[in-house]
Design a protein around this motif. Structure first.
Motif, PDB file in Angstrom:
ATOM      1  N   ASN A 160      15.741  17.909  19.850  1.00  0.00           N
ATOM      2  CA  ASN A 160      17.199  17.821  19.767  1.00  0.00           C
ATOM      3  C   ASN A 160      17.866  18.965  20.525  1.00  0.00           C
ATOM      4  O   ASN A 160      18.881  18.774  21.208  1.00  0.00           O
ATOM      5  N   ASP A 161      17.302  20.164  20.417  1.00  0.00           N
ATOM      6  CA  ASP A 161      17.843  21.314  21.152  1.00  0.00           C
ATOM      7  C   ASP A 161      17.663  21.128  22.659  1.00  0.00           C
ATOM      8  O   ASP A 161      18.565  21.432  23.450  1.00  0.00           O
ATOM      9  N   LEU A 162      16.494  20.629  23.055  1.00  0.00           N
ATOM     10  CA  LEU A 162      16.245  20.383  24.480  1.00  0.00           C
ATOM     11  C   LEU A 162      17.209  19.331  25.026  1.00  0.00           C
ATOM     12  O   LEU A 162      17.693  19.446  26.158  1.00  0.00           O
ATOM     13  N   ASP A 163      17.506  18.319  24.222  1.00  0.00           N
ATOM     14  CA  ASP A 163      18.422  17.262  24.657  1.00  0.00           C
ATOM     15  C   ASP A 163      19.811  17.830  24.944  1.00  0.00           C
ATOM     16  O   ASP A 163      20.447  17.474  25.946  1.00  0.00           O
ATOM     17  N   ALA A 164      20.277  18.730  24.085  1.00  0.00           N
ATOM     18  CA  ALA A 164      21.593  19.346  24.295  1.00  0.00           C
ATOM     19  C   ALA A 164      21.608  20.182  25.573  1.00  0.00           C
ATOM     20  O   ALA A 164      22.584  20.161  26.339  1.00  0.00           O
ATOM     21  N   VAL A 165      20.521  20.911  25.826  1.00  0.00           N
ATOM     22  CA  VAL A 165      20.439  21.749  27.027  1.00  0.00           C
ATOM     23  C   VAL A 165      20.437  20.888  28.288  1.00  0.00           C
ATOM     24  O   VAL A 165      21.139  21.173  29.268  1.00  0.00           O
ATOM     25  N   ILE A 166      19.654  19.804  28.271  1.00  0.00           N
ATOM     26  CA  ILE A 166      19.552  18.940  29.451  1.00  0.00           C
ATOM     27  C   ILE A 166      20.886  18.265  29.748  1.00  0.00           C
ATOM     28  O   ILE A 166      21.271  18.099  30.913  1.00  0.00           O
ATOM     29  N   HIS A 226      23.784  19.515  29.299  1.00  0.00           N
ATOM     30  CA  HIS A 226      24.614  20.504  29.987  1.00  0.00           C
ATOM     31  C   HIS A 226      24.170  20.667  31.445  1.00  0.00           C
ATOM     32  O   HIS A 226      24.997  20.933  32.324  1.00  0.00           O
ATOM     33  N   MET A 227      22.880  20.495  31.709  1.00  0.00           N
ATOM     34  CA  MET A 227      22.411  20.500  33.094  1.00  0.00           C
ATOM     35  C   MET A 227      23.017  19.327  33.865  1.00  0.00           C
ATOM     36  O   MET A 227      23.388  19.461  35.037  1.00  0.00           O
ATOM     37  N   VAL A 228      23.125  18.180  33.206  1.00  0.00           N
ATOM     38  CA  VAL A 228      23.752  17.011  33.834  1.00  0.00           C
ATOM     39  C   VAL A 228      25.197  17.322  34.206  1.00  0.00           C
ATOM     40  O   VAL A 228      25.675  16.964  35.298  1.00  0.00           O
ATOM     41  N   GLU A 229      25.910  18.000  33.314  1.00  0.00           N
ATOM     42  CA  GLU A 229      27.308  18.343  33.592  1.00  0.00           C
ATOM     43  C   GLU A 229      27.425  19.283  34.791  1.00  0.00           C
ATOM     44  O   GLU A 229      28.366  19.181  35.586  1.00  0.00           O
ATOM     45  N   ILE A 230      26.458  20.196  34.937  1.00  0.00           N
ATOM     46  CA  ILE A 230      26.469  21.102  36.091  1.00  0.00           C
ATOM     47  C   ILE A 230      26.301  20.303  37.387  1.00  0.00           C
ATOM     48  O   ILE A 230      27.018  20.520  38.373  1.00  0.00           O
ATOM     49  N   ILE A 231      25.347  19.369  37.387  1.00  0.00           N
ATOM     50  CA  ILE A 231      25.107  18.549  38.577  1.00  0.00           C
ATOM     51  C   ILE A 231      26.333  17.696  38.899  1.00  0.00           C
ATOM     52  O   ILE A 231      26.692  17.500  40.066  1.00  0.00           O
ATOM     53  N   MET A 232      27.007  17.198  37.865  1.00  0.00           N
ATOM     54  CA  MET A 232      28.184  16.357  38.093  1.00  0.00           C
ATOM     55  C   MET A 232      29.297  17.118  38.797  1.00  0.00           C
ATOM     56  O   MET A 232      30.073  16.537  39.562  1.00  0.00           O
ATOM     57  N   ARG A 233      29.385  18.412  38.563  1.00  0.00           N
ATOM     58  CA  ARG A 233      30.426  19.204  39.222  1.00  0.00           C
ATOM     59  C   ARG A 233      30.165  19.332  40.723  1.00  0.00           C
ATOM     60  O   ARG A 233      31.079  19.592  41.499  1.00  0.00           O
ATOM     61  N   LEU A 234      28.912  19.155  41.131  1.00  0.00           N
ATOM     62  CA  LEU A 234      28.566  19.196  42.553  1.00  0.00           C
ATOM     63  C   LEU A 234      28.637  17.813  43.193  1.00  0.00           C
ATOM     64  O   LEU A 234      28.421  17.676  44.398  1.00  0.00           O
ATOM     65  N   ALA A 235      28.947  16.804  42.387  1.00  0.00           N
ATOM     66  CA  ALA A 235      28.893  15.423  42.850  1.00  0.00           C
ATOM     67  C   ALA A 235      29.775  15.121  44.061  1.00  0.00           C
ATOM     68  O   ALA A 235      29.333  14.410  44.973  1.00  0.00           O
ATOM     69  N   PRO A 236      31.028  15.595  44.121  1.00  0.00           N
ATOM     70  CA  PRO A 236      31.854  15.234  45.282  1.00  0.00           C
ATOM     71  C   PRO A 236      31.216  15.589  46.621  1.00  0.00           C
ATOM     72  O   PRO A 236      31.320  14.819  47.584  1.00  0.00           O
ATOM     73  N   TYR A 237      30.530  16.729  46.684  1.00  0.00           N
ATOM     74  CA  TYR A 237      29.903  17.142  47.939  1.00  0.00           C
ATOM     75  C   TYR A 237      28.704  16.253  48.270  1.00  0.00           C
ATOM     76  O   TYR A 237      28.511  15.842  49.423  1.00  0.00           O
ATOM     77  N   GLY A 238      27.893  15.947  47.260  1.00  0.00           N
ATOM     78  CA  GLY A 238      26.742  15.080  47.486  1.00  0.00           C
ATOM     79  C   GLY A 238      27.148  13.672  47.852  1.00  0.00           C
ATOM     80  O   GLY A 238      26.572  13.062  48.765  1.00  0.00           O
ATOM     81  N   VAL A 239      28.146  13.131  47.153  1.00  0.00           N
ATOM     82  CA  VAL A 239      28.626  11.774  47.440  1.00  0.00           C
ATOM     83  C   VAL A 239      29.191  11.693  48.855  1.00  0.00           C
ATOM     84  O   VAL A 239      28.918  10.741  49.597  1.00  0.00           O
ATOM     85  N   PHE A 269      12.462  11.347  28.579  1.00  0.00           N
ATOM     86  CA  PHE A 269      11.426  11.685  27.596  1.00  0.00           C
ATOM     87  C   PHE A 269      12.029  12.320  26.345  1.00  0.00           C
ATOM     88  O   PHE A 269      11.780  11.882  25.215  1.00  0.00           O
ATOM     89  N   VAL A 270      12.847  13.337  26.542  1.00  0.00           N
ATOM     90  CA  VAL A 270      13.408  14.072  25.403  1.00  0.00           C
ATOM     91  C   VAL A 270      14.362  13.200  24.590  1.00  0.00           C
ATOM     92  O   VAL A 270      14.286  13.143  23.355  1.00  0.00           O
ATOM     93  N   SER A 271      15.263  12.494  25.264  1.00  0.00           N
ATOM     94  CA  SER A 271      16.256  11.701  24.533  1.00  0.00           C
ATOM     95  C   SER A 271      15.629  10.489  23.861  1.00  0.00           C
ATOM     96  O   SER A 271      16.049  10.092  22.767  1.00  0.00           O
ATOM     97  N   LEU A 272      14.618   9.881  24.486  1.00  0.00           N
ATOM     98  CA  LEU A 272      13.986   8.706  23.884  1.00  0.00           C
ATOM     99  C   LEU A 272      13.177   9.093  22.652  1.00  0.00           C
ATOM    100  O   LEU A 272      13.199   8.385  21.635  1.00  0.00           O
ATOM    101  N   VAL A 273      12.477  10.221  22.710  1.00  0.00           N
ATOM    102  CA  VAL A 273      11.748  10.702  21.533  1.00  0.00           C
ATOM    103  C   VAL A 273      12.724  10.977  20.390  1.00  0.00           C
ATOM    104  O   VAL A 273      12.516  10.555  19.244  1.00  0.00           O
ATOM    105  N   GLY A 274      13.822  11.671  20.707  1.00  0.00           N
ATOM    106  CA  GLY A 274      14.823  11.948  19.683  1.00  0.00           C
ATOM    107  C   GLY A 274      15.488  10.691  19.166  1.00  0.00           C
ATOM    108  O   GLY A 274      15.776  10.566  17.970  1.00  0.00           O
ATOM    109  N   GLY A 275      15.724   9.726  20.067  1.00  0.00           N
ATOM    110  CA  GLY A 275      16.365   8.482  19.659  1.00  0.00           C
ATOM    111  C   GLY A 275      15.507   7.655  18.726  1.00  0.00           C
ATOM    112  O   GLY A 275      15.996   7.092  17.740  1.00  0.00           O
TER     113      GLY A 275
END
Length: 440
Positions: free
Chosen positions: A184-190, A192-205, A66-72
């Motif tokens: 645009n600010d919300l997109d930047a925050v989200i 960074h949330m993606v990057e946090i989840i990616m750091r947990l990826a090895p355990y989930g995978v 939603f946020v990125s498509l509106v900004g895009g």
């Protein structure tokens, strides 16, 4: 920063995937599908960790789209560019789907999976779902309640509402600019949330792969080995030949560099077996690693996750030939052309239906006069193949995004050519540097 550190996360994810597969196979061979290990490890710890990981990915899908498509949309400025990009993306997705099922049919016809197969080995049944009429699909694309569409994760309705909202912001002029700054600010925050989840990826995978192989095992694959290998080779041809060829011919991009940057989204897609759940990783990859502008990626990635059914179309092609061979039905050129046409158009017509792969296969089998009950023969191995199909689909989403962006002049060639661009380690380092500079 060293090349080794830059790709540390990707390497850990690949190691986790291989380790999970090995553990799952060992658990299945040594302890079977029952017992205390199943209750406390397979359906206990591994299930919980994997489910939390998938849920955390899905948590980000709706706000990110939603946020990125509106900004895009607002960043395009010229609304005619949106219409041109939409037509290009839809036609390209349909074209790759037609190519995918054609490859699958040709390969399956040559290999002949299902010849000599005993249909009596299947002790499960399958009840096909009826796909909605195409008119209802178009009607249901427009949300009567945008909040409900967001809460239910109805991707087509979210895309339509986001497009309208972004267009309205553009037309609102100066007043709309204040709203755009917030998005645009919300997109930047989200992100960074993606990057946090990616750091947990090895355990989930690790948990997802281990549980899949522990519950499925290899014994389900052996009776269907010809079908399994035929579809696997077809998916490999499409992912490693068709998409790179299109990238080279239509966009002049380096296919090998593209494939190297596909490791993260492909691994996530394989682990979750969900294009929708992989959207945050896919979008981050095409923007940060491949240099696709947000105005393009925010539209093509969610659209691809909804409409791009290349992997599923290939399954339909191979499954149709397999079921026809099992039941001794000869398919002619007319039937093959009907399979291609039906599966290609069905990629739009059944986009919003749960269990879309089996719904589409039901439509195809009915169209060529094959028994729908034959689907029961392949259900046993469908989970593993679904994981590979999803990885293929996500590869197509990224390839189409790059091609569209290149044609629209919205691709950062320097970023695409940089093998280190967009790594989580680099992003985290840049963020820490920015924070330190701000404090200073």
């Amino acid at each position: 920063m060293s090349h080794q550190k830059l790709h540390g996360l990707t390497r850990r994810i690949m190691i986790a995937m291989a380790s999970g597969a090995l553990l799952g196979i060992l658990l299945n061979l040594l302890f079977g599908a029952e017992g205390l290990l199943k209750d406390y490890l397979t359906d206990g710890l591994l299930y919980v960790v994997g489910a939390i990981f998938v849920a955390s990915l899905k948590m980000l899908v709706v706000p990110l789209v939603f946020v990125s498509l509106v900004g895009g949309v607002t960043s395009l400025g010229n609304l005619s560019a949106l219409g041109r990009m939409s037509v290009k993306a839809i036609l390209l997705y349909l074209f790759t789907t037609a190519v995918a099922i054609s490859i699958a049919l040709i390969l399956a016809t040559v290999v002949g999976p299902g010849q000599g197969f005993e249909a009596g080995v299947a002790d499960v049944s399958f009840q096909g779902k009826e796909a909605p009429p195409i008119s209802q699909v178009f009607i249901s694309m427009v949300p009567t309640n945008p909040v409900a569409a967001l809460s239910e994760g109805n991707m087509l309705q979210i895309i339509v509402f986001s497009l309208l909202f972004g267009i309205a912001i553009t037309l609102a002029g100066e007043r709309g600019r204040h709203v755009l700054n917030l998005f645009n600010d919300l997109d930047a925050v989200i992100m960074h949330m993606v990057e946090i989840i990616m750091r947990l990826a090895p355990y989930g995978v690790f948990a997802l792969i281990a549980r899949t192989f522990a519950t499925q095992g290899l014994d389900l694959i052996v009776p269907l080995l010809a079908y399994f290998l035929t579809l696997t080779v077809a998916l490999g041809l499409h992912a490693f030949v068709t998409y790179p060829l299109l990238l080279k011919l239509l966009a002049g991009l380096n296919p090998l560099r593209f494939l190297r940057k596909m490791r993260d989204p492909a691994t996530f897609a394989f682990s979750t077996a969900s294009s929708g759940a992989t959207i945050p990783i896919t979008m981050r990859t095409v923007e940060a690693k491949m240099g696709v502008d947000t105005s393009v990626a925010s539209f093509t990635v969610p659209l691809g996750a909804t409409l791009n059914m290349d992997g599923t179309a290939m399954m339909q092609g191979v499954a149709t030939v397999f079921i026809a061979n099992v039941y001794g039905v000869d398919l002619g050129v007319t039937e093959y052309l009907m399979v291609v046409l039906t599966a290609t158009l069905a990629s739009i017509g059944t986009a919003a239906v749960p269990g879309v792969g089996l719904v589409m296969l039901t439509m195809v089998l009915n169209q060529v006069g094959l028994p729908v009950e034959g689907i029961a023969l392949i259900i046993g191995v469908d989970r593993l193949l679904d994981m590979m199909r999803t990885a293929c689909n996500v590869t197509g989403d990224c390839a189409v995004s790059c091609i569209i962006a290149k044609g629209e002049g919205a691709l950062d060639q320097v970023c695409f050519d940089d093998p280190h661009a967009g790594s989580v380690e680099t992003a985290t380092s840049d963020l820490a540097g920015a924070v330190a500079q701000e404090k200073a």
